[in-house]
Every structure is written in structure tokens, then in C-alpha cells.
Motif scaffolding. Structure first.
Motif, short mmCIF file in Angstrom:
data_model
loop_
_atom_site.label_atom_id
_atom_site.label_comp_id
_atom_site.label_asym_id
_atom_site.label_seq_id
_atom_site.Cartn_x
_atom_site.Cartn_y
_atom_site.Cartn_z
N LYS A 126 0.81 -1.22 0.00
CA LYS A 126 0.00 0.00 0.00
C LYS A 126 0.84 1.27 0.00
N PHE A 127 2.14 1.13 0.14
CA PHE A 127 2.98 2.32 0.14
C PHE A 127 4.34 2.00 -0.45
N THR A 128 5.02 3.06 -0.85
CA THR A 128 6.41 2.95 -1.32
C THR A 128 7.23 3.97 -0.56
N ALA A 129 8.51 3.71 -0.48
CA ALA A 129 9.41 4.61 0.22
C ALA A 129 10.72 4.70 -0.55
N SER A 130 11.35 5.86 -0.44
CA SER A 130 12.65 6.05 -1.07
C SER A 130 13.50 6.96 -0.20
N VAL A 131 14.79 6.94 -0.44
CA VAL A 131 15.72 7.78 0.32
C VAL A 131 16.54 8.64 -0.64
N ALA A 132 17.02 9.77 -0.10
CA ALA A 132 17.87 10.68 -0.88
C ALA A 132 18.77 11.44 0.08
N ASP A 133 19.77 12.08 -0.46
CA ASP A 133 20.69 12.95 0.30
C ASP A 133 21.27 12.24 1.51
N ILE A 134 21.86 11.09 1.31
CA ILE A 134 22.46 10.33 2.40
C ILE A 134 23.80 10.95 2.79
#
Length: 185
Positions: free
Chosen positions: A117-125
Motif C-alpha cells: 500500500k505504500f512505497t518509500a525512497s531515500v535521498a541525500d544520504i
């Protein structure tokens, strides 16, 4: 006062005396240095040749390599652990051994699947290594969570503390602790 030949003679003799004393001083200092060098060479010849074996890798290079390895491992772990897409949960659960310890895997992948039901992502580590203890670091990153049914998107700044362990010749994450700040710097 007129400069006579007698004055000129005394001036030349004085300069000659200064020159001779400077040359004697220089000669004496060179001979003492030469005898000191001969003693150093003799000491070097006395030392066994085994002390001059392969040059060791400098500790600075080892530290830089360790820091680089830990930083890359932390980035890969954050990307792996905080990125979710529909249908990837079982695959990611099988691959988790590459990134984390068994106890952390049981915590992050406790269920047998996800509902998609959802997605997640990461950035600027950003990885901040601990200078005194290289097997601990702080990682700051932006996490974007999207609810698929209504396209609601929420971005948050996250800060986690990671603890590494050396297993099978590589570093893996052993513990992860979320750090919540309450305002201020």
C-alpha cells in the motif's frame, strides 16, 4: 683623518684574520659532522637486515580505507533498508544477510510479506563517521513515504546511529538506533 697605507694594512690584516677564523671554524664543524656520519653508518651496518623488510602500510592509508568502506556500507544499508516498492519485500528479505546481522534482519523483516500500500525512497544520504570508534556512525538522510492509494507523499529528515560488526571478511550493520531530535541545533 686621512686613510694612510698603515691604516689600510691593518684593515686588510683584520679582514684576513676574520676569514682565517671562519675557515677554521667551518673545517672543524665539517670534520665533527663527518665523524658523526661515520658513526651513524657504522650503527646502520650493525643493525640486522631483517629490520628493513617490506615497508608497512601506513596507518593513515588503513584508516582512510576503513572509513571509506564503512561509509559505503552505511549508504548501501540505508538505501536497502529504507527503500520499499510493491512486490520487492520477499526478495529484499532474502538479500538482507548481505547488509545486516540476523537479529536486525528479524526486526526489520519480521513479517512474511507486505501489503503493497505504500512505497518509500531515500535521498541525500550523509554519513558521519565516529573518529574515536570507526565501527559507529551517524547517518542523516531524507526519506519520502508515498501512500499509493491516494498519492499522499510525506518527506522527513531521518537520523540514525549505526553499529557495524565484521563478519565473513566484510562489515555489516549489527544495530540501528533512530535518533529523534527535539528542536535546536
Amino acid at each position: 683623518m686621512a686613510l694612510t697605507s698603515r691604516h689600510l694594512l691593518w684593515l686588510v690584516l683584520f679582514c684576513l684574520l676574520l676569514s682565517i677564523s671562519a675557515n677554521v671554524y667551518q673545517y672543524r664543524s665539517m670534520t665533527s659532522d663527518e665523524s658523526h656520519r661515520i658513526e651513524e653508518k657504522a650503527e646502520k651496518n650493525v643493525l640486522p637486515e631483517t629490520t628493513m623488510a617490506d615497508p608497512p602500510i601506513s596507518t593513515d592509508e588503513q584508516e582512510q580505507e576503513l572509513k571509506s568502506t564503512i561509509s559505503k556500507t552505511a549508504e548501501r544499508f540505508i538505501t536497502f533498508a529504507f527503500t520499499w516498492e510493491d512486490g520487492t519485500y520477499p526478495i529484499r528479505k532474502r538479500q538482507a544477510d548481505q547488509y545486516m546481522s540476523e537479529s536486525l534482519k528479524r526486526t526489520l523483516f519480521a513479517s512474511s510479506g507486505s501489503d503493497g500500500k505504500f512505497t518509500a525512497s531515500v535521498a541525500d544520504i550523509e554519513v558521519f563517521l565516529n573518529r574515536d570508534d570507526p565501527e559507529h556512525c551517524l547517518v542523516r538522510f531524507k526519506r519520502t513515504l508515498t501512500i499509493d492509494s491516494n498519492d499522499y507523499e510525506e518527506t522527513s529528515d531521518e537520523l540514525v546511529e549505526l553499529t557495524f560488526t565484521h563478519q565473513d571478511g566484510r562489515f555489516i550493520i549489527d544495530q540501528m538506533k533512530s535518533i529523534k531530535s527535539s528542536g535546536g541545533v
